[in-house]
Design a protein around this motif. Sequence first.
Motif, mmCIF file in Angstrom:
data_model
loop_
_atom_site.group_PDB
_atom_site.id
_atom_site.type_symbol
_atom_site.label_atom_id
_atom_site.label_comp_id
_atom_site.label_asym_id
_atom_site.label_seq_id
_atom_site.Cartn_x
_atom_site.Cartn_y
_atom_site.Cartn_z
ATOM 1 N N SER A 122 -6.799 9.349 -10.285
ATOM 2 C CA SER A 122 -8.003 8.554 -10.188
ATOM 3 C C SER A 122 -7.581 6.927 -10.062
ATOM 4 O O SER A 122 -8.400 6.358 -9.092
ATOM 5 N N ALA A 123 -6.447 6.941 -10.814
ATOM 6 C CA ALA A 123 -6.248 5.180 -10.885
ATOM 7 C C ALA A 123 -5.169 4.633 -8.983
ATOM 8 O O ALA A 123 -5.680 3.716 -8.917
ATOM 9 N N THR A 124 -4.840 5.839 -8.964
ATOM 10 C CA THR A 124 -4.492 5.631 -7.665
ATOM 11 C C THR A 124 -5.051 5.396 -6.535
ATOM 12 O O THR A 124 -4.588 4.114 -5.748
ATOM 13 N N ASP A 125 -6.115 6.280 -6.536
ATOM 14 C CA ASP A 125 -6.714 5.858 -5.571
ATOM 15 C C ASP A 125 -7.497 5.003 -5.848
ATOM 16 O O ASP A 125 -8.212 4.306 -4.393
ATOM 17 N N LYS A 126 -8.068 4.649 -6.867
ATOM 18 C CA LYS A 126 -8.550 3.130 -6.856
ATOM 19 C C LYS A 126 -7.440 1.334 -6.198
ATOM 20 O O LYS A 126 -8.003 0.462 -6.145
ATOM 21 N N ASP B 91 -11.971 9.667 -5.101
ATOM 22 C CA ASP B 91 -12.047 9.316 -6.460
ATOM 23 C C ASP B 91 -10.862 10.224 -6.467
ATOM 24 O O ASP B 91 -10.124 10.870 -6.925
ATOM 25 N N GLY B 92 -10.446 10.903 -5.082
ATOM 26 C CA GLY B 92 -9.017 11.315 -4.862
ATOM 27 C C GLY B 92 -8.957 12.831 -4.868
ATOM 28 O O GLY B 92 -8.547 13.377 -4.827
ATOM 29 N N GLY C 284 -1.041 6.410 0.076
ATOM 30 C CA GLY C 284 -2.085 7.078 -1.032
ATOM 31 C C GLY C 284 -0.745 8.015 -1.471
ATOM 32 O O GLY C 284 -0.123 7.677 -2.715
ATOM 33 N N THR C 285 -0.023 8.405 -1.148
ATOM 34 C CA THR C 285 1.755 10.203 -1.287
ATOM 35 C C THR C 285 2.553 8.866 -1.935
ATOM 36 O O THR C 285 2.671 8.697 -2.362
ATOM 37 N N ALA C 286 3.047 7.389 -1.604
ATOM 38 C CA ALA C 286 3.619 6.664 -2.121
ATOM 39 C C ALA C 286 3.429 5.944 -2.824
ATOM 40 O O ALA C 286 4.145 5.786 -4.202
ATOM 41 N N LEU C 287 2.196 5.705 -3.906
ATOM 42 C CA LEU C 287 2.003 5.358 -4.561
ATOM 43 C C LEU C 287 1.763 6.184 -5.595
ATOM 44 O O LEU C 287 1.916 5.932 -6.741
ATOM 45 N N GLN C 288 1.218 6.962 -5.584
ATOM 46 C CA GLN C 288 0.991 8.172 -6.393
ATOM 47 C C GLN C 288 2.588 8.378 -7.323
ATOM 48 O O GLN C 288 2.860 9.130 -8.270
#
Length: 657
Positions: free
Chosen positions: A469-473, A435-436, A308-312
Amino acid sequence: MKKQRHNVQLRISWLLLIIWGCFGLLLVRFAWLQLVDGDELAERAMTIAEENRARQSPRGKILDRNGRELAISRMAKSLVINPSKVKPEDRDNLVAQLSEILKLKPEEISEDIDTGGVFVYVKRRLEVDEENAIKELKEDNEYECLELHDEVKRYYPNDMLAANVLGFIGTDDKGLAGMEQYADELLKGEAQEADLIIDMRGRPIFDSIFSAAQQRYKGDNSKSITLTIDSTMQFIVEQALDKAMADNKPKAVTAVVMDPKTGDVLAMASRPSYNPNKFWQANAEAWRNRAISSVYEPGSTFKAMVAGTALQEGVVAPNMTFYDPGHIDVSEKRIQNWNGESFGNVTFTDIVKNSINTCFAQIGLWLGGEKLNEYAEKFGFGKATGIELPGEESGILFANPKDMVNSDVATMAIGQSIAVTPLQLVTAMSAVANDGVLLKPHIIKQITNADGSVYKEYGREEVRRVIDSATDKTLMGLLEQVVATGGGSKAAVKGYRIAGKTGTAQKINEHTSGYMEGRYIASFCGFAPVENPEIVVLVVIDDPSAGAFYGGQIAAPVARDIFSQLLRFMHISPSSDTFADMNKDKEAAAAKPAPAASDGKVRMPDLTGMSIRDVSQKLAELGLGIDVQGNGLARSQSIPAGAEIKSSQSVTVTFSP
C-alpha cells in the motif's frame, strides 16, 4: 266424422311409430360406433385434427447495469413452402403474390419451388406486416403448400452501441460473436414440441393455443444477461472514439473504462465497428473486439508497472538522482529517448514524469529479467484475464526469463519486446488505483432465469496484492505528476486530480521481423480522482495518419474528453473549487510579489497552498527546476520565500493532500 277422426289418429300413430323407429336405429348406430368402432374412429379423427408443432421460446435479453435493453428478441414467423403441394394451376399466381408481399424476385421463389421436396425456406423471420399478409393470402386461397414456422428475431435497439461487446446471432438462433456467442447456451431459447388440435385450415382451436404457450418457458431456457456496462458511459466513450477517428485518421481506436474497486467494465468500445442488426454489411475486422483480441507492444504505459516494481524492490526512491546521457548501448542495441536528447541530471520523479527511456532501461537492468517478468505476471500480463467474452488473447512475455540477454531486459523495461491486450493494461492500472491489489475484470453483473429468479451473480474477485500500500501511494503520486506537469498534461481536467501514463510504441511488422517505419500505436492509461479513484480510462490509437503520433499528443486529449464527461456524469465533485483556487492564486500573487533580485538571480516565491501544476508553472517562469515530493498541495519548500537564488537552481517542494 268419426271415421275421419279415426284416420287422423291412425296416421299420427304411424308417424310416431316411424319416428320412434328412426330414433331406435340412431341409438343402435350410436351404440355401435361408440362401443364397437369407437377406438378406431377416434384415432382416425385425431390423425386428421391433431398436429405436432414446435413452439420456440424467445432468446433471453441482454441488459446494461441499469436494466436498459441492449439486445431483445421477439417471436417471428418464417415462411416455408412445400413444393410437393404446389398445384400447377396455382403456381404463377402464387409466385406473383409472394413476390409482391416479400419483395423478392419471382425467379427466386420459382427456384425454391423447383428445389422439390417437402420443406424449403422462402424467407426467414418475417416482419409483422409480411406475416399478416401471408396469413391472409393462405386463408383466402387455401394454399396448403405454405407454412409459417416460429423463429426468433433478434433486435439491437441502440444499433451500434456496444456492438463489439454484444456480438450478433446467425440463423438458427446461434450466437456468432461477443456476448451472444459467449453466453449462447444460456441465452438461447428452446424449441418444444406440442400437440395442437387444428381446424380444416390448420388453425389451432379450443384451448390448444394456451396449453402450448404454457410450455414455452420450462427448465433453464432463455436466461437474461445483465452486463456491467453503463449504456450512457458507453455512449460517451464511443462519441469520443468517433471524434478520434475523424481527427487522427487511424487504422483503429480502442477504449476501456473500468471501476478499479470492483473490476467492473463500465465501457468497452472499438472503432471500426458495425450495426449488429445488419452485421452482414460489415467485415470481420469490424466485428473484432480489439479490447481483448488486439495484442500490441504497450510502450511507455508499461513503465508505470516497471516504476512500481522498482519502488517495491527498493531499487529506486522518488528523489534518487540519475544522469541521462540521451542514449545508451546495451548488447549492441542503442536505446535513446523519445526526443533524442539528454535530460542531464534527473531524479526518479523526473524519469517517470518525462518517460526517460535510458534511465528506465538502466533500472530494468538493475532489476533483472526474472524480476521484471515476475512482476509483469503479478500485474496480470502474459495470461488471459478470464473476462466473460470469447476470443481473449493472452499477450506475450518471455517464456524463459533466464535466457533474456541485457538488450531484452532493457527493452522490456521501456515497454518493448512484450505484448499485451488493452484489457490487461487497464486491469493492471486498476491495480495501481486500487491500493496495489489486482482484481479480476468482469463484464457480466448478473444472470437471471426466465421467471426472474437469479441464476448467478458476479462480484468483486481479488486475484492478488501486487505491491504494498505504501509503495502504491508513492507510485500514484508519481503518476499524478505525469498528468500535472509531465508528458500526460493534455489528459488533465481542470479541478480534478488525474494520474496516468502516456505511451508511444512502434508497430511490429506482422510479416517480417522488426518494426514498421513511421507506424505507431499511441496510448494513454490513467485514473481519477487520485484521492479516491472511481474510474480507470485507457485509450489506444492504432496507426494514426494525420501527422501527430505521440500518446501525449493524441491519446491523452481523447482520455481528457472521456474523463471530463464521465466525472460529471458520475456526479463526482471536483477535487477543489476551481474558481475559488483561481481567485486565491491571484490574491496570493498580489499579496506576495517576488522581490526584485540582483542580476542573474531571482527571488524565491512563497509556494504554500499551490497545486503541483501551479508550482511547476511558477518556477518555470523564473527558470527554476522542481523536485516534487508527495502529492496534493504545497506545504513546504527547500528554499524559503524571498531568498535570492540562481535561476538554474532546483527547488524541492513537499506536497500533501
